[in-house]
Design an enzyme around this catalytic site. Structure first.
Site, PDB file in Angstrom:
ATOM      1  N   ARG A 241      34.927  33.728  20.161  1.00 25.66           N
ATOM      2  CA  ARG A 241      36.396  33.567  20.433  1.00 25.66           C
ATOM      3  C   ARG A 241      36.771  32.229  20.829  1.00 25.66           C
ATOM      4  NH1 ARG A 241      34.541  38.489  22.076  1.00 25.66           N
ATOM      5  NH2 ARG A 241      35.194  40.409  21.165  1.00 25.66           N
ATOM      6  N   LYS A 285      36.743  41.006  28.636  1.00 29.57           N
ATOM      7  CA  LYS A 285      37.461  42.781  29.132  1.00 29.57           C
ATOM      8  C   LYS A 285      36.478  43.587  29.038  1.00 29.57           C
ATOM      9  CE  LYS A 285      42.097  41.290  27.506  1.00 29.57           C
ATOM     10  NZ  LYS A 285      43.212  41.799  26.655  1.00 29.57           N
ATOM     11  N   HIS A 376      41.278  31.630  14.886  1.00 29.29           N
ATOM     12  CA  HIS A 376      40.553  33.086  15.054  1.00 29.29           C
ATOM     13  C   HIS A 376      40.079  33.280  13.312  1.00 29.29           C
ATOM     14  CE1 HIS A 376      39.569  36.931  16.663  1.00 29.29           C
ATOM     15  NE2 HIS A 376      39.950  37.547  15.789  1.00 29.29           N
ATOM     16  N   ARG A 379      36.524  32.469  13.431  1.00 28.48           N
ATOM     17  CA  ARG A 379      35.625  33.431  13.893  1.00 28.48           C
ATOM     18  C   ARG A 379      35.363  34.322  12.881  1.00 28.48           C
ATOM     19  NH1 ARG A 379      34.077  36.684  18.189  1.00 28.48           N
ATOM     20  NH2 ARG A 379      34.714  38.882  18.175  1.00 28.48           N
ATOM     21  N   HIS A 402      31.870  42.698  19.686  1.00 34.66           N
ATOM     22  CA  HIS A 402      32.708  43.663  19.254  1.00 34.66           C
ATOM     23  C   HIS A 402      32.596  44.993  20.151  1.00 34.66           C
ATOM     24  CE1 HIS A 402      33.320  42.034  14.972  1.00 34.66           C
ATOM     25  NE2 HIS A 402      34.120  41.483  15.864  1.00 34.66           N
ATOM     26  N   TYR A 412      32.446  43.890   7.514  1.00 37.90           N
ATOM     27  CA  TYR A 412      31.099  44.370   6.827  1.00 37.90           C
ATOM     28  C   TYR A 412      31.264  44.551   5.199  1.00 37.90           C
ATOM     29  CZ  TYR A 412      26.263  45.432   5.379  1.00 37.90           C
ATOM     30  OH  TYR A 412      25.225  45.696   4.722  1.00 37.90           O
TER      31      TYR A 412
END
Length: 434
Positions: A241, A285, A376, A379, A402, A412
């Protein structure tokens, strides 16, 4: 539970009637001005009165009087609330703002950046409108209208509406558990809006292989933009990130074992007390956010070249929340702001596409143009390349950090769709099926 001090069906022999001759129950009366009164004892044992200009729903409202709930309907609701221990009186006297303020003051476990974001969103979009309503008066339809207003009139995207839902849902849950309201009016609202408005989160698409190659080729060879190449190499080579990347320190890079340790984020947010944007360090987080990412040789080479350059020119000197020795900085020896990086990407896309259109016209071919994308997307691009070349979902999930495997599976499935089509095209006619 307190003893209820009224009977639900008084004796008809009492002959206590209203001005229309209808028999009134023991707890009911009619005042000289025609208004009906219902006396009861609430769930906390306090004597209360409820009033209405109508006894039943078929009664006509007296001229000039405001529409109101019939007294008998009110009685049923109040009786049910009292039986279930719901403090209706407090619910109709306490605003959503009051409950929110109580709720947020107890959420000590929230990260400062999350708390600041929640307070900002609530203050800007809820406090002066929906927040002023009494919590017992807010219905499911009120929440639905509010969310549609945010989407249609304010221009909210799905993610932003879900942030508001994340803030409001636990506030109403607290009111339910504290006995002020019976049900949570935010339950199921988002799901219904999605169904009725065919409303889905916009999918973020990765760069194709030619687009990625074009981006890297342009930046690395451009005299103005090539100083960004180390950063983009790390972004495209780790899938981390943006907050994790701009917060990287040299001690997070193990060049001997070729791994990068992701253990914190650098965030740039408006601060609750000062109202000023500041840099701060936060921890991931979830546990999934703390992880090890193997280092590609190109990533290692780019970082070592940057280390050698800083050995000559001097290492970064700024300090954020006790953290020092950051790898990336701006020209003022300050931390890199993700917004600045996104603006740089916009300029790169503009100039790269202008150059590509001219080159393609001269070579009589279709240009490979870069779409609009942000940090992003890089990423997401890394994750897509990983999915195209790795079938172990657990490995992909852990590298990406994730929390839910569903997030990994979404990428995927999209990444491997093209490969599935290629496989079937290659198999066409290879064996008999009919």
């Amino acid at each position: 539970m307190p003893v209820i001090s009224f009977q639900r069906g008084a004796s008809v022999n009492e002959k206590r009637r209203d001005n229309k001759g209808r028999v009134l129950r023991n707890s009911e009366s009619q005042r000289p001005d025609g208004k009906y009164e219902f006396k009861y004892t609430d769930a906390k044992g306090v004597r209360r009165s409820a009033y209405s200009w109508k006894l039943v729903s078929t009664d006509k409202l007296p001229p000039g009087k405001r529409q109101c709930e019939p007294l008998r309907d009110m009685e049923k609701r109040l009786c049910r609330d009292i039986d279930d221990g719901i403090d209706t009186h407090s619910g109709i006297k306490t605003s959503l703002n009051d409950f929110y303020d109580d709720y947020i003051s107890t959420k000590y476990e929230l990260k400062p950046s999350t708390r600041t974001n929640y307070k900002y969103m609530y203050k800007k979009y809820v406090r002066d409108g929906l927040g002023t309503k009494k919590i017992a008066s807010i219905k499911y339809s009120d929440i639905k209208k509010f969310y549609i207003h945010l989407i249609k009139d304010i221009g909210f995207k799905p993610n932003s509406v879900e942030i508001i839902q994340t803030i409001l849902h636990p506030v109403f849950n607290m009111a339910v558990r504290d006995g002020y309201i019976r049900t949570n009016p935010t339950d199921g609202v988002i799901a219904e809006i999605k169904r009725s408005h065919d409303w889905e989160k916009p999918k973020r698409h990765a760069l194709t292989v030619p687009q990625q190659e074009r981006f890297v080729e342009f930046v690395s060879g451009h005299k103005v933009y090539k100083h960004w190449m180390t950063l983009f190499t790390v972004m495209l080579g780790t899938g981390a990130r943006i907050g994790e990347i701009v917060g990287l320190r040299w001690e997070d890079c193990d060049f001997e074992n070729n791994i990068i340790d992701i253990n914190h984020n650098l965030v740039y947010r408006v601060q609750e007390e000062s109202g000023v944007c500041e840099f701060h360090i936060t921890t991931p987080k979830t546990k999934a956010g703390t992880r090890i990412i193997p280092m590609f040789s190109d990533v290692k080479e780019a970082l070592l070249a940057e280390y050698a350059r800083q050995t000559e020119d001097g290492f970064n000197t700024f300090v954020i929340d006790g953290y020092t020795n950051f790898i990336f900085r701006n020209r003022f020896d300050e931390a890199l702001n993700p917004h600045v990086i996104n603006r740089a990407i916009e300029r790169i896309i503009r100039d790269a596409n202008l150059e590509e259109e001219e080159r393609a016209a001269a070579e009589n071919r279709e240009p490979v143009l870069l779409p609009h994308f942000s940090c992003h997307h890089l990423r997401h691009t890394f994750c897509t390349r990983l999915c195209e070349n790795e079938s172990n979902i657990k490995v992909i999930q852990e590298i990406m950090g994730h929390r839910n495997v569903e997030t990994t599976m979404d990428v995927y499935n999209e990444a491997t769709k093209e490969k599935k089509l290629q496989t079937f095209a290659a198999l066409e006619g290879a064996f008999r099926i009919s």
